[in-house]
Design an enzyme around this catalytic site. Structure first.
Site, PDB file in Angstrom:
ATOM      1  N   TYR A  53     -44.436  71.144   5.753  1.00 26.89           N
ATOM      2  CA  TYR A  53     -44.471  72.226   6.742  1.00 26.89           C
ATOM      3  C   TYR A  53     -45.543  72.002   7.814  1.00 26.89           C
ATOM      4  O   TYR A  53     -46.692  71.684   7.503  1.00 26.89           O
ATOM      5  CB  TYR A  53     -44.740  73.585   6.068  1.00 26.89           C
ATOM      6  CG  TYR A  53     -43.622  74.075   5.156  1.00 26.89           C
ATOM      7  CD1 TYR A  53     -42.322  73.558   5.230  1.00 26.89           C
ATOM      8  CD2 TYR A  53     -43.866  75.060   4.208  1.00 26.89           C
ATOM      9  CE1 TYR A  53     -41.311  74.010   4.387  1.00 26.89           C
ATOM     10  CE2 TYR A  53     -42.848  75.517   3.364  1.00 26.89           C
ATOM     11  CZ  TYR A  53     -41.581  74.981   3.459  1.00 26.89           C
ATOM     12  OH  TYR A  53     -40.592  75.430   2.619  1.00 26.89           O
ATOM     13  N   HIS A 112     -38.902  68.799  -3.686  1.00 25.97           N
ATOM     14  CA  HIS A 112     -38.321  69.603  -2.594  1.00 25.97           C
ATOM     15  C   HIS A 112     -36.798  69.451  -2.499  1.00 25.97           C
ATOM     16  O   HIS A 112     -36.108  70.352  -2.062  1.00 25.97           O
ATOM     17  CB  HIS A 112     -38.986  69.195  -1.278  1.00 25.97           C
ATOM     18  CG  HIS A 112     -39.012  70.264  -0.235  1.00 25.97           C
ATOM     19  ND1 HIS A 112     -40.023  70.406   0.663  1.00 25.97           N
ATOM     20  CD2 HIS A 112     -38.132  71.246   0.057  1.00 25.97           C
ATOM     21  CE1 HIS A 112     -39.765  71.424   1.464  1.00 25.97           C
ATOM     22  NE2 HIS A 112     -38.621  71.946   1.123  1.00 25.97           N
ATOM     23  N   SER A 142     -36.262  72.319  -6.211  1.00 26.26           N
ATOM     24  CA  SER A 142     -35.703  73.068  -5.090  1.00 26.26           C
ATOM     25  C   SER A 142     -34.476  72.361  -4.532  1.00 26.26           C
ATOM     26  O   SER A 142     -34.431  71.122  -4.494  1.00 26.26           O
ATOM     27  CB  SER A 142     -36.756  73.223  -3.981  1.00 26.26           C
ATOM     28  OG  SER A 142     -36.250  74.036  -2.947  1.00 26.26           O
ATOM     29  N   ASN A 143     -33.517  73.163  -4.099  1.00 23.81           N
ATOM     30  CA  ASN A 143     -32.281  72.636  -3.495  1.00 23.81           C
ATOM     31  C   ASN A 143     -31.503  71.737  -4.462  1.00 23.81           C
ATOM     32  O   ASN A 143     -30.827  70.801  -4.026  1.00 23.81           O
ATOM     33  CB  ASN A 143     -32.587  71.881  -2.190  1.00 23.81           C
ATOM     34  CG  ASN A 143     -33.237  72.761  -1.141  1.00 23.81           C
ATOM     35  OD1 ASN A 143     -32.702  73.801  -0.795  1.00 23.81           O
ATOM     36  ND2 ASN A 143     -34.406  72.375  -0.671  1.00 23.81           N
ATOM     37  N   LEU A 198     -33.584  86.609   4.294  1.00 27.01           N
ATOM     38  CA  LEU A 198     -33.078  87.244   5.527  1.00 27.01           C
ATOM     39  C   LEU A 198     -32.151  86.306   6.290  1.00 27.01           C
ATOM     40  O   LEU A 198     -31.814  86.585   7.455  1.00 27.01           O
ATOM     41  CB  LEU A 198     -34.251  87.637   6.440  1.00 27.01           C
ATOM     42  CG  LEU A 198     -35.255  88.637   5.874  1.00 27.01           C
ATOM     43  CD1 LEU A 198     -36.350  88.922   6.895  1.00 27.01           C
ATOM     44  CD2 LEU A 198     -34.556  89.926   5.469  1.00 27.01           C
ATOM     45  N   GLY A 200     -32.907  83.450   7.534  1.00 22.72           N
ATOM     46  CA  GLY A 200     -33.676  82.957   8.680  1.00 22.72           C
ATOM     47  C   GLY A 200     -33.842  83.998   9.780  1.00 22.72           C
ATOM     48  O   GLY A 200     -34.216  83.662  10.905  1.00 22.72           O
ATOM     49  N   GLY A 201     -33.573  85.259   9.495  1.00 18.05           N
ATOM     50  CA  GLY A 201     -33.738  86.339  10.487  1.00 18.05           C
ATOM     51  C   GLY A 201     -32.417  87.015  10.824  1.00 18.05           C
ATOM     52  O   GLY A 201     -32.400  88.123  11.373  1.00 18.05           O
ATOM     53  N   LEU A 203     -30.316  88.591   9.011  1.00 14.96           N
ATOM     54  CA  LEU A 203     -30.068  89.864   8.331  1.00 14.96           C
ATOM     55  C   LEU A 203     -31.036  90.975   8.751  1.00 14.96           C
ATOM     56  O   LEU A 203     -31.018  92.067   8.186  1.00 14.96           O
ATOM     57  CB  LEU A 203     -30.086  89.654   6.815  1.00 14.96           C
ATOM     58  CG  LEU A 203     -28.958  88.725   6.309  1.00 14.96           C
ATOM     59  CD1 LEU A 203     -29.130  88.404   4.829  1.00 14.96           C
ATOM     60  CD2 LEU A 203     -27.574  89.330   6.555  1.00 14.96           C
TER      61      LEU A 203
HETATM   62  N1  LIG Z   1     -37.199  74.984  -0.423  1.00 17.45           N
HETATM   63  C1  LIG Z   1     -36.737  74.919   0.801  1.00 17.45           C
HETATM   64  O1  LIG Z   1     -36.021  73.978   1.177  1.00 17.45           O
HETATM   65  C2  LIG Z   1     -37.073  76.051   1.749  1.00 17.45           C
HETATM   66  C3  LIG Z   1     -36.376  76.198   2.968  1.00 17.45           C
HETATM   67  C4  LIG Z   1     -36.706  77.279   3.801  1.00 17.45           C
HETATM   68  C5  LIG Z   1     -37.723  78.159   3.429  1.00 17.45           C
HETATM   69  N2  LIG Z   1     -38.405  77.977   2.266  1.00 17.45           N
HETATM   70  C6  LIG Z   1     -39.502  78.878   1.859  1.00 17.45           C
HETATM   71  O2  LIG Z   1     -39.070  80.224   1.915  1.00 17.45           O
HETATM   72  C7  LIG Z   1     -39.880  80.962   2.819  1.00 17.45           C
HETATM   73  C8  LIG Z   1     -39.039  81.986   3.494  1.00 17.45           C
HETATM   74  O3  LIG Z   1     -37.968  81.345   4.203  1.00 17.45           O
HETATM   75  P1  LIG Z   1     -37.477  81.887   5.605  1.00 17.45           P
HETATM   76  O4  LIG Z   1     -38.628  81.950   6.554  1.00 17.45           O
HETATM   77  O5  LIG Z   1     -36.284  81.092   5.976  1.00 17.45           O
HETATM   78  O6  LIG Z   1     -37.084  83.412   5.176  1.00 17.45           O
HETATM   79  P2  LIG Z   1     -36.230  84.534   5.874  1.00 17.45           P
HETATM   80  O7  LIG Z   1     -36.785  85.803   5.332  1.00 17.45           O
HETATM   81  O8  LIG Z   1     -34.778  84.277   5.718  1.00 17.45           O
HETATM   82  O9  LIG Z   1     -36.555  84.420   7.436  1.00 17.45           O
HETATM   83  C9  LIG Z   1     -37.809  84.795   7.933  1.00 17.45           C
HETATM   84  C10 LIG Z   1     -37.714  84.851   9.459  1.00 17.45           C
HETATM   85  O10 LIG Z   1     -36.899  85.950   9.868  1.00 17.45           O
HETATM   86  C11 LIG Z   1     -37.434  86.509  11.063  1.00 17.45           C
HETATM   87  N3  LIG Z   1     -37.858  87.882  10.728  1.00 17.45           N
HETATM   88  C12 LIG Z   1     -38.447  88.323   9.599  1.00 17.45           C
HETATM   89  N4  LIG Z   1     -38.681  89.647   9.645  1.00 17.45           N
HETATM   90  C13 LIG Z   1     -38.225  90.072  10.837  1.00 17.45           C
HETATM   91  C14 LIG Z   1     -38.172  91.346  11.477  1.00 17.45           C
HETATM   92  N5  LIG Z   1     -38.664  92.430  10.877  1.00 17.45           N
HETATM   93  N6  LIG Z   1     -37.628  91.417  12.715  1.00 17.45           N
HETATM   94  C15 LIG Z   1     -37.124  90.327  13.320  1.00 17.45           C
HETATM   95  N7  LIG Z   1     -37.142  89.083  12.766  1.00 17.45           N
HETATM   96  C16 LIG Z   1     -37.698  88.949  11.543  1.00 17.45           C
HETATM   97  C17 LIG Z   1     -38.632  85.646  11.468  1.00 17.45           C
HETATM   98  O11 LIG Z   1     -38.180  84.555  12.277  1.00 17.45           O
HETATM   99  P3  LIG Z   1     -38.094  84.601  13.890  1.00 17.45           P
HETATM  100  O12 LIG Z   1     -39.042  85.641  14.399  1.00 17.45           O
HETATM  101  O13 LIG Z   1     -38.430  83.238  14.326  1.00 17.45           O
HETATM  102  O14 LIG Z   1     -36.669  84.945  14.183  1.00 17.45           O
HETATM  103  C18 LIG Z   1     -39.063  85.073  10.125  1.00 17.45           C
HETATM  104  O15 LIG Z   1     -39.809  83.891  10.228  1.00 17.45           O
HETATM  105  C19 LIG Z   1     -40.508  79.901   3.740  1.00 17.45           C
HETATM  106  O16 LIG Z   1     -41.720  80.334   4.318  1.00 17.45           O
HETATM  107  C20 LIG Z   1     -40.724  78.772   2.770  1.00 17.45           C
HETATM  108  O17 LIG Z   1     -41.897  79.000   2.024  1.00 17.45           O
HETATM  109  C21 LIG Z   1     -38.077  76.945   1.425  1.00 17.45           C
END
Ligand SMILES: NC(=O)c1ccc[n+]([C@@H]2O[C@H](COP(=O)([O-])OP(=O)(O)OC[C@H]3O[C@@H](n4cnc5c(N)ncnc54)[C@H](OP(=O)(O)O)[C@@H]3O)[C@@H](O)[C@H]2O)c1
Length: 313
Positions: A53, A112, A142-143, A198, A200-201, A203
């Protein structure tokens, strides 16, 4: 029985984890610290990062934030996303991660992603040695597909090693984990920390009007991951349902992911504390069976592994 993960001082893992993938990227040090503090105030003790990251910034910033209370926390990182899962690469990334995090022991170390080019036995031997040396406490994967996890369970026997926690993608618009991963974890006693609750946002509902700004409009990889029409429709429907319940769509999305009977601990995330608030609010949200079923009905349920659709309950 699901595995019970604890911090070094014996505190059980919190109901949700927080993901620091945005630390040092979309979230600067100040915004990162504000989110960390909000999580701690809400009782979260489980923080997730990865070697890959933000060019190491995520681990560096998290390492600074946890210094004063390390033993009360469960820190997870991941190695082997790039460069393969050969021992030399895993070791180099692990050593770098420990330096950035300023930790001798990383509580949860994930592979990972599955690496078909490296014999799984060799990979597990490396993880077993790290556990034996007290440099990691839990093995994470993971994955991984379910068959890959079960292969690891089988090969791990010779090292006395079993998977402690899985990190699959899981949300209302990415439900593949329901078919085999989640039931397998219940059967094997493996904890589950699903990522991207979510989508990636998506939802949060912010893309429903067609002009939403964020990761999906900025990152082609995420746009294609969540770009199908039915996913956009499910997000719009969730937003409408959230309005009826006078709650933020993100709260419903996170609470729904956490409500699966396999008891997953979603990894929530955001770019600032304001965004994070509705995801943290899901900790207190009471998701009754009726609402859970209604939300589940907003997206297609994946077909069973046996393909006997007529026998799906
Ligand atoms: N193992 C893996 O391969 C893998 C892959 C991905 C993630 N992860 C882990 O999982 C964690 C979470 O993943 P994710 O970031 O993809 O989770 P997520 O909850 O699906 O997406 C989070 C993103 O949604 C948007 N968001 C969140 N709350 C919001 C709100 N109230 N209003 C508007 N937009 C909002 C923001 O992005 P924007 O503002 O940019 O739109 C935020 O960065 C990561 O930090 C990481 O630790 C692991």
């Amino acid at each position: 029985m699901t595995a019970h993960l604890t911090s070094p001082d014996g505190t059980p893992a919190s109901r949700f984890a927080f993901g620091t993938m945005q630390f040092g990227g979309r979230a600067d040090k100040v915004a990162s610290a504000a989110m960390y503090n909000a999580c701690r105030q809400a009782g979260l003790n489980h923080f997730d990062t990865a070697w890959v990251y933000t060019d190491g910034q995520s681990e560096e910033i998290l390492g600074d934030l946890i210094k004063e209370e390390r033993d009360r926390l469960i820190i997870a990182s991941k190695v082997g996303y790039s460069g393969g899962a050969g021992a030399a690469n895993l070791q180099a990334q692990f050593d770098t991660s420990r330096k950035r995090l300023k930790l001798d022991c990383i509580d949860i170390l994930y592979l990972h992603r599955f690496d078909a080019e490296t014999p799984l036995q060799q990979i597990l031997e490396w993880f077993a040695a790290r556990k034996e040396a007290g440099e990691i406490r839990y093995l994470g994967l993971s994955n991984f597909a379910a068959w890959q996890v079960m292969k690891a369970q089988m090969l791990g026997v010779q090292f006395g090693l079993t998977a402690d926690i899985l990190q699959p993608m899981y949300s209302l618009v990415k439900r593949q984990a329901e078919v085999e991963i989640l039931p397998m974890c219940t059967d094997q006693g493996i904890a589950i920390a699903p990522y991207s609750p979510l989508g990636g946002g998506l939802l949060t509902g912010k893309y429903a009007a067609g002009d939403g700004q964020g990761r999906l409009s900025e990152d082609e990889r995420y746009n294609s991951r969540y770009g199908q029409d039915w996913m956009r429709q499910a997000a719009a429907d969730l937003a409408r349902l959230a309005q009826d319940h006078q709650v933020h769509p993100a709260t419903l999305a996170v609470a729904w992911a956490a409500a699966h009977p396999a008891n997953p601990m979603p990894i929530i995330s955001a770019r600032n504390a304001e965004q994070l608030a509705p995801s943290l609010a899901a900790l207190e949200f009471d998701m009754d069976a009726e609402l859970y079923a209604e939300i589940s009905g907003l997206s297609p349920r994946p077909a069973p592994a046996t393909d006997r659709l007529e026998e799906q309950e």
